[in-house]
Write an enzyme that holds these catalytic residues in place. Structure first.
Site, PDB file in Angstrom:
ATOM      1  N   LYS A 130      32.546 -28.472  54.595  1.00  0.00           N
ATOM      2  CA  LYS A 130      32.898 -29.893  54.744  1.00  0.00           C
ATOM      3  C   LYS A 130      31.651 -30.702  54.438  1.00  0.00           C
ATOM      4  O   LYS A 130      30.529 -30.242  54.660  1.00  0.00           O
ATOM      5  CB  LYS A 130      33.351 -30.177  56.177  1.00  0.00           C
ATOM      6  CG  LYS A 130      34.168 -31.440  56.321  1.00  0.00           C
ATOM      7  CD  LYS A 130      35.643 -31.187  56.120  1.00  0.00           C
ATOM      8  CE  LYS A 130      36.445 -32.459  56.170  1.00  0.00           C
ATOM      9  NZ  LYS A 130      37.877 -32.207  56.286  1.00  0.00           N
ATOM     10  N   ASP A 170      38.775 -36.678  52.097  1.00  0.00           N
ATOM     11  CA  ASP A 170      39.029 -36.717  53.547  1.00  0.00           C
ATOM     12  C   ASP A 170      38.985 -38.211  53.896  1.00  0.00           C
ATOM     13  O   ASP A 170      39.173 -39.054  53.005  1.00  0.00           O
ATOM     14  CB  ASP A 170      37.963 -35.897  54.309  1.00  0.00           C
ATOM     15  CG  ASP A 170      38.317 -35.705  55.782  1.00  0.00           C
ATOM     16  OD1 ASP A 170      39.188 -34.885  56.090  1.00  0.00           O
ATOM     17  OD2 ASP A 170      37.728 -36.396  56.645  1.00  0.00           O
TER      18      ASP A 170
HETATM   19  N1  LIG Z   1      43.369 -36.005  53.258  1.00  0.00           N
HETATM   20  C1  LIG Z   1      43.658 -34.735  53.516  1.00  0.00           C
HETATM   21  O1  LIG Z   1      44.174 -34.013  52.657  1.00  0.00           O
HETATM   22  C2  LIG Z   1      43.412 -34.165  54.848  1.00  0.00           C
HETATM   23  C3  LIG Z   1      43.011 -34.930  55.915  1.00  0.00           C
HETATM   24  N2  LIG Z   1      42.922 -34.382  57.161  1.00  0.00           N
HETATM   25  C4  LIG Z   1      42.538 -35.170  58.309  1.00  0.00           C
HETATM   26  O2  LIG Z   1      43.475 -36.215  58.504  1.00  0.00           O
HETATM   27  C5  LIG Z   1      42.844 -37.340  59.125  1.00  0.00           C
HETATM   28  C6  LIG Z   1      43.098 -38.587  58.290  1.00  0.00           C
HETATM   29  O3  LIG Z   1      42.562 -38.392  56.993  1.00  0.00           O
HETATM   30  P1  LIG Z   1      43.084 -39.176  55.719  1.00  0.00           P
HETATM   31  O4  LIG Z   1      44.446 -39.694  55.959  1.00  0.00           O
HETATM   32  O5  LIG Z   1      42.838 -38.304  54.556  1.00  0.00           O
HETATM   33  O6  LIG Z   1      42.043 -40.348  55.644  1.00  0.00           O
HETATM   34  P2  LIG Z   1      42.256 -41.859  55.163  1.00  0.00           P
HETATM   35  O7  LIG Z   1      40.912 -42.389  54.926  1.00  0.00           O
HETATM   36  O8  LIG Z   1      43.258 -41.921  54.076  1.00  0.00           O
HETATM   37  O9  LIG Z   1      42.894 -42.506  56.458  1.00  0.00           O
HETATM   38  C7  LIG Z   1      42.251 -42.454  57.698  1.00  0.00           C
HETATM   39  C8  LIG Z   1      43.031 -43.295  58.651  1.00  0.00           C
HETATM   40  O10 LIG Z   1      42.514 -43.136  59.958  1.00  0.00           O
HETATM   41  C9  LIG Z   1      42.180 -44.412  60.466  1.00  0.00           C
HETATM   42  N3  LIG Z   1      41.016 -44.267  61.335  1.00  0.00           N
HETATM   43  C10 LIG Z   1      39.768 -43.872  60.988  1.00  0.00           C
HETATM   44  N4  LIG Z   1      38.975 -43.911  62.061  1.00  0.00           N
HETATM   45  C11 LIG Z   1      39.733 -44.320  63.078  1.00  0.00           C
HETATM   46  C12 LIG Z   1      39.493 -44.549  64.446  1.00  0.00           C
HETATM   47  N5  LIG Z   1      38.279 -44.382  64.972  1.00  0.00           N
HETATM   48  N6  LIG Z   1      40.544 -44.955  65.214  1.00  0.00           N
HETATM   49  C13 LIG Z   1      41.770 -45.116  64.678  1.00  0.00           C
HETATM   50  N7  LIG Z   1      42.051 -44.944  63.394  1.00  0.00           N
HETATM   51  C14 LIG Z   1      41.049 -44.538  62.613  1.00  0.00           C
HETATM   52  C15 LIG Z   1      41.898 -45.261  59.265  1.00  0.00           C
HETATM   53  O11 LIG Z   1      42.054 -46.620  59.542  1.00  0.00           O
HETATM   54  C16 LIG Z   1      42.961 -44.754  58.295  1.00  0.00           C
HETATM   55  O12 LIG Z   1      44.190 -45.325  58.562  1.00  0.00           O
HETATM   56  C17 LIG Z   1      41.376 -36.938  59.289  1.00  0.00           C
HETATM   57  O13 LIG Z   1      41.204 -36.333  60.546  1.00  0.00           O
HETATM   58  C18 LIG Z   1      41.195 -35.876  58.212  1.00  0.00           C
HETATM   59  O14 LIG Z   1      40.129 -34.999  58.489  1.00  0.00           O
HETATM   60  C19 LIG Z   1      43.253 -33.080  57.391  1.00  0.00           C
HETATM   61  C20 LIG Z   1      43.650 -32.276  56.364  1.00  0.00           C
HETATM   62  C21 LIG Z   1      43.658 -32.725  55.002  1.00  0.00           C
HETATM   63  O1  LIG Z   2      41.717 -30.093  50.162  1.00  0.00           O
HETATM   64  C1  LIG Z   2      40.674 -29.722  50.623  1.00  0.00           C
HETATM   65  O2  LIG Z   2      39.866 -29.004  50.078  1.00  0.00           O
HETATM   66  C2  LIG Z   2      40.217 -30.136  52.007  1.00  0.00           C
HETATM   67  C3  LIG Z   2      41.154 -30.877  52.848  1.00  0.00           C
HETATM   68  C4  LIG Z   2      40.483 -31.152  54.133  1.00  0.00           C
HETATM   69  O3  LIG Z   2      39.422 -31.747  54.157  1.00  0.00           O
HETATM   70  C5  LIG Z   2      41.009 -30.623  55.365  1.00  0.00           C
HETATM   71  O4  LIG Z   2      41.857 -29.729  55.326  1.00  0.00           O
HETATM   72  O5  LIG Z   2      40.569 -31.068  56.449  1.00  0.00           O
END
Ligand SMILES: NC(=O)C1=CN([C@@H]2O[C@H](COP(=O)(O)OP(=O)(O)OC[C@H]3O[C@@H](n4cnc5c(N)ncnc54)[C@H](O)[C@@H]3O)[C@@H](O)[C@H]2O)C=CC1
Ligand SMILES: O=C(O)CCC(=O)C(=O)O
Length: 451
Positions: A130, A170
């Site tokens: 990461k 992420d």
């Molecule tokens: N994008 C991906 O493919 C993956 C993402 N994740 C996890 O999913 C979660 C969200 O990631 P994404 O949707 O990709 O990011 P993103 O940047 O698209 O969205 C993040 C969201 O969380 C909100 N946020 C951030 N900090 C916050 C806080 N302190 N309190 C409340 N809301 C908050 C933001 O306003 C936004 O709506 C993270 O934990 C990330 O590690 C897990 C697996 C894969």
């Molecule tokens: O697609 C990836 O390589 C990573 C996605 C990711 O950051 C996660 O699974 O938390």
């Protein structure tokens, strides 16, 4: 094999705390895994002798670097960047890049540690890593984001590669940022390889990668509900976040007949009792990724919706909940509020959104609870499929990818059940995910000897 003196769980955790002072998120993630692994390896001398858990909880390496860039007003800005390469026993390091002011080494170490188990669960050959920076993309112009991404990749390119370490998106890193970073990698190395996933479809990206994490989390939720003879049809869902994972989870819940009541961001949550349907989800997606606005604007756009500043959505009565924002956003009291409000199942779209007390509350109440390392693995799984397509220099069809995502999520569910079923029939998905993920990585490490 010589018998080793076994270090007990509390001594092991004391050591983790001593070696990682102040790294609360990392210690929390190790604690959650260690309690299950200790039970599993109690009678398995090899894992103790070769110090497998101790080695997985010590990243292979951590690269930390300065990222210097110029803002639109010609100020020179200095940020810190990291890549944590946790473990590559079963494949190249793989895991997202996060740009957010809350990013620290502890946060990235916890994420890389979790990723190691998650990637093993997918059944694909990917190790865990990461990376990220404390850069805040919020309020920055496209050109500022571009300059930052280029500077970030100007150091990172030395440490990554299609068979070495393959980052993705992420929090704060979506298609725009991946494009800027890929462009810079290509410029510096003069190579067009699958060094990043989550790429645009025009330059080697995979269909459904954007949707995969949110969709996968809902498929996992459906599999859990099926064990209790029910499904999402007619059920209400509370979702946090409004980014990639949250909006696609909302989309899939809606497609499967559920009604989504909430979304949130770091300023608060919106509650729409009429349900957040596809049209509204499309508005949120555009608002967040194109207009780069706040979720509070939703309540001005759609009649009947309310915005709750500074609050999380866990007090809203619902059947199922999907925390999809960030770590430690759902505490013990929130878990109790969800249960009191009728919630029967929780699937973590985010990484470690529920704190240790919250997990305990859900397990005690015997509700269905899927940890992020199992439920949100769909994203990295389709990233793995993107790597395969890049190696083959082909693009697979959407129907094929949709089916593979569904199969992979069902496979993860089955592995969790196999290792997580308690004597009374309750499925402890946390334990199942921890043990199934650990076993694969551990057995590969044993094959390599002491390295
Ligand atoms: N994008 C991906 O493919 C993956 C993402 N994740 C996890 O999913 C979660 C969200 O990631 P994404 O949707 O990709 O990011 P993103 O940047 O698209 O969205 C993040 C969201 O969380 C909100 N946020 C951030 N900090 C916050 C806080 N302190 N309190 C409340 N809301 C908050 C933001 O306003 C936004 O709506 C993270 O934990 C990330 O590690 C897990 C697996 C894969
Ligand atoms: O697609 C990836 O390589 C990573 C996605 C990711 O950051 C996660 O699974 O938390």
């Amino acid at each position: 094999m010589a018998m080793t003196d076994h270090v007990d769980l509390s001594t092991f955790m004391e050591g983790v705390k001593k070696r990682n002072p102040g790294q609360t998120e990392f210690i929390q993630a190790v604690q959650e895994v260690a309690q299950d692994i200790y039970e599993f390896i109690a009678d398995k001398e090899e894992y103790h002798h070769y110090q497998i858990l101790r080695r997985i909880a010590e990243p292979d390496r951590i690269i930390s670097f300065r990222v210097c860039w110029e803002d639109d007003s010609h100020n020179i800005r200095v940020q810190r960047g990291w890549r944590v390469q946790n473990n590559n026993a079963i494949g190249p390091y793989k895991g997202g890049i996060r740009f957010h002011p809350s990013v620290t080494e502890s946060v990235l170490k916890f994420l890389a540690f979790e990723q190691t188990f998650k990637n093993a669960l997918t059944g694909l050959p990917m190790g865990g890593g990461k990376g990220g920076s404390n850069f805040n993309p919020k309020g920055k112009s496209d050109h500022e984001v571009m300059r930052f991404c280029q500077s970030f990749m100007t150091e990172l390119y030395r440490h990554v590669g299609a068979d070495v370490d393959v980052p993705a998106g992420d929090i704060g890193v979506g298609g725009r940022e991946i494009g800027y970073m890929f462009g810079q990698y290509k410029r510096i190395t003069n190579q067009f390889t699958g060094v990043l996933t989550g790429k645009g479809l025009e330059y080697g990206g995979s269909l459904i990668r954007t949707e995969a994490t949110g969709y996968g989390a809902v498929y996992f939720l459906q599999s859990m509900l099926k064990t209790r003879g029910t499904d999402l049809e007619g059920k209400t869902a509370v979702i946090s976040g409004s980014g990639n994972v949250a909006t696609h989870a909302a989309e899939k819940v809606t497609q499967l007949g559920g009604k989504v009541l909430t979304l949130s961001d770091s300023e608060g949550f919106i509650h729409d009792p009429d349900g957040i349907d596809q049209e509204k989800i499309d508005w949120v997606k555009a608002h967040k990724t194109k207009r780069r606005g706040r979720i509070s604007d939703y309540a001005r756009e759609f009649n009947g919706a309310t915005f709750h500043a500074g609050m999380t959505p866990w007090g809203v009565h619902c059947d199922v909940a999907l925390p999809c924002a960030t770590q430690n956003e759902l505490l013990g009291m929130d878990a109790r509020a969800l249960i009191a409000g009728g919630c029967i199942a929780v699937a973590e779209g985010a990484n470690m959104p529920t704190n240790l007390e919250g997990v305990h509350v859900f397990k005690e109440a015997r509700i269905l609870f899927a940890p992020g390392k199992a439920a949100n693995a769909g994203g990295v799984a389709v990233s793995g499929l993107e790597m395969s397509q890049n190696s083959e220099r082909r693009a697979w069809k959407e129907a094929e990818l949709q089916q593979l995502l569904l199969d992979i999520m069902e496979g993860i569910h089955d592995r969790c059940v196999a290792y997580g079923r308690a004597d009374d029939g309750y499925i402890d998905y946390v334990k199942g995910a921890n043990i199934a993920g650990f076993k694969k990585v551990a057995d590969a490490m044993l094959a390599f000897g002491v390295v």
